[in-house]
Write a protein that holds these residues in place. Structure first.
Motif, PDB file in Angstrom:
ATOM      1  N   ILE A  31       0.831  -1.200   0.000  1.00  0.00           N
ATOM      2  CA  ILE A  31       0.000   0.000   0.000  1.00  0.00           C
ATOM      3  C   ILE A  31       0.872   1.258   0.000  1.00  0.00           C
ATOM      4  N   PHE A  32       1.956   1.226   0.780  1.00  0.00           N
ATOM      5  CA  PHE A  32       2.896   2.347   0.847  1.00  0.00           C
ATOM      6  C   PHE A  32       4.314   1.829   0.626  1.00  0.00           C
ATOM      7  N   PRO A  33       4.630   1.392  -0.578  1.00  0.00           N
ATOM      8  CA  PRO A  33       5.916   0.724  -0.804  1.00  0.00           C
ATOM      9  C   PRO A  33       7.131   1.611  -0.579  1.00  0.00           C
ATOM     10  N   THR A  34       6.994   2.911  -0.762  1.00  0.00           N
ATOM     11  CA  THR A  34       8.160   3.788  -0.606  1.00  0.00           C
ATOM     12  C   THR A  34       8.588   3.931   0.848  1.00  0.00           C
ATOM     13  N   LEU A  35       7.810   3.402   1.780  1.00  0.00           N
ATOM     14  CA  LEU A  35       8.240   3.388   3.179  1.00  0.00           C
ATOM     15  C   LEU A  35       9.264   2.287   3.426  1.00  0.00           C
ATOM     16  N   MET A  36       9.437   1.409   2.443  1.00  0.00           N
ATOM     17  CA  MET A  36      10.425   0.343   2.544  1.00  0.00           C
ATOM     18  C   MET A  36      11.771   0.873   2.054  1.00  0.00           C
ATOM     19  N   PRO A  37      12.853   0.549   2.756  1.00  0.00           N
ATOM     20  CA  PRO A  37      14.173   1.061   2.368  1.00  0.00           C
ATOM     21  C   PRO A  37      14.539   0.712   0.931  1.00  0.00           C
ATOM     22  N   GLY A  38      14.918   1.710   0.168  1.00  0.00           N
ATOM     23  CA  GLY A  38      15.401   1.516  -1.194  1.00  0.00           C
ATOM     24  C   GLY A  38      14.336   1.408  -2.262  1.00  0.00           C
ATOM     25  N   VAL A  39      13.062   1.349  -1.902  1.00  0.00           N
ATOM     26  CA  VAL A  39      12.000   1.215  -2.895  1.00  0.00           C
ATOM     27  C   VAL A  39      11.524   2.609  -3.310  1.00  0.00           C
ATOM     28  N   GLU A  40      11.475   2.821  -4.613  1.00  0.00           N
ATOM     29  CA  GLU A  40      11.004   4.088  -5.177  1.00  0.00           C
ATOM     30  C   GLU A  40       9.886   3.803  -6.169  1.00  0.00           C
ATOM     31  N   ARG A  43       7.189   5.947 -11.317  1.00  0.00           N
ATOM     32  CA  ARG A  43       6.015   5.962 -12.191  1.00  0.00           C
ATOM     33  C   ARG A  43       4.799   5.655 -11.329  1.00  0.00           C
ATOM     34  N   ALA A  44       3.661   6.118 -11.741  1.00  0.00           N
ATOM     35  CA  ALA A  44       2.461   6.021 -10.912  1.00  0.00           C
ATOM     36  C   ALA A  44       2.175   4.597 -10.436  1.00  0.00           C
ATOM     37  N   ASN A  45       2.387   3.603 -11.280  1.00  0.00           N
ATOM     38  CA  ASN A  45       2.007   2.236 -10.936  1.00  0.00           C
ATOM     39  C   ASN A  45       3.160   1.248 -10.947  1.00  0.00           C
ATOM     40  N   VAL A  46       4.368   1.748 -11.073  1.00  0.00           N
ATOM     41  CA  VAL A  46       5.533   0.860 -11.090  1.00  0.00           C
ATOM     42  C   VAL A  46       6.553   1.356 -10.076  1.00  0.00           C
ATOM     43  N   CYS A  47       6.870   0.461  -9.134  1.00  0.00           N
ATOM     44  CA  CYS A  47       7.862   0.744  -8.102  1.00  0.00           C
ATOM     45  C   CYS A  47       8.965  -0.306  -8.218  1.00  0.00           C
ATOM     46  N   ALA A  57      11.025  -3.166 -15.940  1.00  0.00           N
ATOM     47  CA  ALA A  57       9.835  -3.375 -15.107  1.00  0.00           C
ATOM     48  C   ALA A  57       8.599  -2.792 -15.785  1.00  0.00           C
ATOM     49  N   GLN A  58       8.733  -1.607 -16.347  1.00  0.00           N
ATOM     50  CA  GLN A  58       7.604  -0.964 -17.028  1.00  0.00           C
ATOM     51  C   GLN A  58       7.132  -1.806 -18.211  1.00  0.00           C
ATOM     52  N   LYS A  59       8.081  -2.349 -18.961  1.00  0.00           N
ATOM     53  CA  LYS A  59       7.720  -3.181 -20.120  1.00  0.00           C
ATOM     54  C   LYS A  59       6.973  -4.439 -19.666  1.00  0.00           C
ATOM     55  N   LEU A  60       7.452  -5.094 -18.604  1.00  0.00           N
ATOM     56  CA  LEU A  60       6.769  -6.275 -18.080  1.00  0.00           C
ATOM     57  C   LEU A  60       5.368  -5.916 -17.584  1.00  0.00           C
ATOM     58  N   TYR A  61       5.250  -4.789 -16.937  1.00  0.00           N
ATOM     59  CA  TYR A  61       3.943  -4.324 -16.456  1.00  0.00           C
ATOM     60  C   TYR A  61       2.985  -4.170 -17.635  1.00  0.00           C
ATOM     61  N   GLU A  62       3.428  -3.462 -18.666  1.00  0.00           N
ATOM     62  CA  GLU A  62       2.570  -3.207 -19.827  1.00  0.00           C
ATOM     63  C   GLU A  62       2.188  -4.496 -20.548  1.00  0.00           C
ATOM     64  N   GLU A  63       3.149  -5.407 -20.735  1.00  0.00           N
ATOM     65  CA  GLU A  63       2.859  -6.683 -21.402  1.00  0.00           C
ATOM     66  C   GLU A  63       1.887  -7.523 -20.585  1.00  0.00           C
ATOM     67  N   GLY A  64       2.132  -7.623 -19.282  1.00  0.00           N
ATOM     68  CA  GLY A  64       1.248  -8.391 -18.414  1.00  0.00           C
ATOM     69  C   GLY A  64      -0.148  -7.793 -18.348  1.00  0.00           C
ATOM     70  N   TYR A  65      -0.204  -6.483 -18.284  1.00  0.00           N
ATOM     71  CA  TYR A  65      -1.492  -5.776 -18.233  1.00  0.00           C
ATOM     72  C   TYR A  65      -2.282  -6.040 -19.509  1.00  0.00           C
ATOM     73  N   ARG A  80      -0.995  -1.169  -8.826  1.00  0.00           N
ATOM     74  CA  ARG A  80       0.386  -0.787  -8.507  1.00  0.00           C
ATOM     75  C   ARG A  80       1.187  -2.065  -8.357  1.00  0.00           C
ATOM     76  N   MET A  81       2.398  -2.065  -8.923  1.00  0.00           N
ATOM     77  CA  MET A  81       3.247  -3.238  -8.880  1.00  0.00           C
ATOM     78  C   MET A  81       4.627  -2.849  -8.366  1.00  0.00           C
ATOM     79  N   VAL A  82       5.123  -3.597  -7.387  1.00  0.00           N
ATOM     80  CA  VAL A  82       6.464  -3.397  -6.841  1.00  0.00           C
ATOM     81  C   VAL A  82       7.357  -4.497  -7.400  1.00  0.00           C
ATOM     82  N   PHE A  83       8.374  -4.113  -8.153  1.00  0.00           N
ATOM     83  CA  PHE A  83       9.327  -5.054  -8.745  1.00  0.00           C
ATOM     84  C   PHE A  83      10.584  -5.087  -7.881  1.00  0.00           C
TER      85      PHE A  83
END
Length: 192
Positions: A31-40, A43-47, A57-65, A80-83
């Protein structure tokens, strides 16, 4: 005095319960992935925990979507997807040995070994199930429907899967063969 005590107790509960959930139910961290160390989340839906791999990661997101929309229909919202690129990141989200996990319709976490289109599509199908059937239904409906659908429709190339996964996929495929494409969610909602 009773009202004041009740209000204080309620306020404490509203603070403590989410904190306990945050620490004990690691997948909720999506829900709040950026609170985890090192996670940014650049993009709106890709962390990710490695910005150098953001385009991958963005390419995999788009293909899977795109694959998921083709087989189970349009999403109601943008997942939202955290890679994760490291085991430490995966562990922070509680993945253990799993390649990926959908946390209902809250988001998805992808482990380093899950960076494959069929894993992404599999988890996006679970996300779509939660949108259409509800989170409780995803947890309580028969595994042949929930997991079988994800294995069958994700394009998972592994054949055969180990038990019971291959049986669930086969049972779903037999059921799905008699369902019109535009009737998938209605028919799935009727499965007990």
């Amino acid at each position: 005095m009773k009202l004041k005590t009740l209000l204080i107790g309620s306020a404490i509960t509203m603070v403590i319960v989410p904190m306990v959930a945050w620490f004990l139910v690691k997948p909720l961290r999506v829900i709040f992935p950026t609170l985890m160390p090192g996670v940014e989340c650049p993009r709106a839906n890709v962390c990710t925990d490695d910005i150098a791999r953001l385009d991958e990661a963005q390419k995999l997101y788009e293909e899977g979507y795109a694959k998921t929309v083709t087989v189970v229909g349009a999403f109601q919202g943008a997942p939202r997807m955290v890679f994760c690129t490291t085991q430490a990141c995966s562990d922070a989200f509680g993945l253990g040995q799993r390649a990926a996990e959908a946390i209902g319709n809250l988001g998805l976490v992808i482990a380093p070994r899950g960076w494959k289109q069929f894993y992404i599509a599999h988890e996006l199908i679970h996300y779509r199930q939660a949108e259409s059937l509800g989170n409780l239904a995803v947890a309580t409906k028969p595994k042949w429907l929930i997991e079988g659908m994800a294995y069958a429709l994700s394009g998972d190339p592994r054949r055969p899967l180990g038990p019971p996964f291959e049986q669930w996929r086969s049972q779903f495929e037999a059921w799905h063969a008699h369902i019109a494409p535009n009737e998938l969610w209605r028919a799935a909602s009727e499965v007990r």
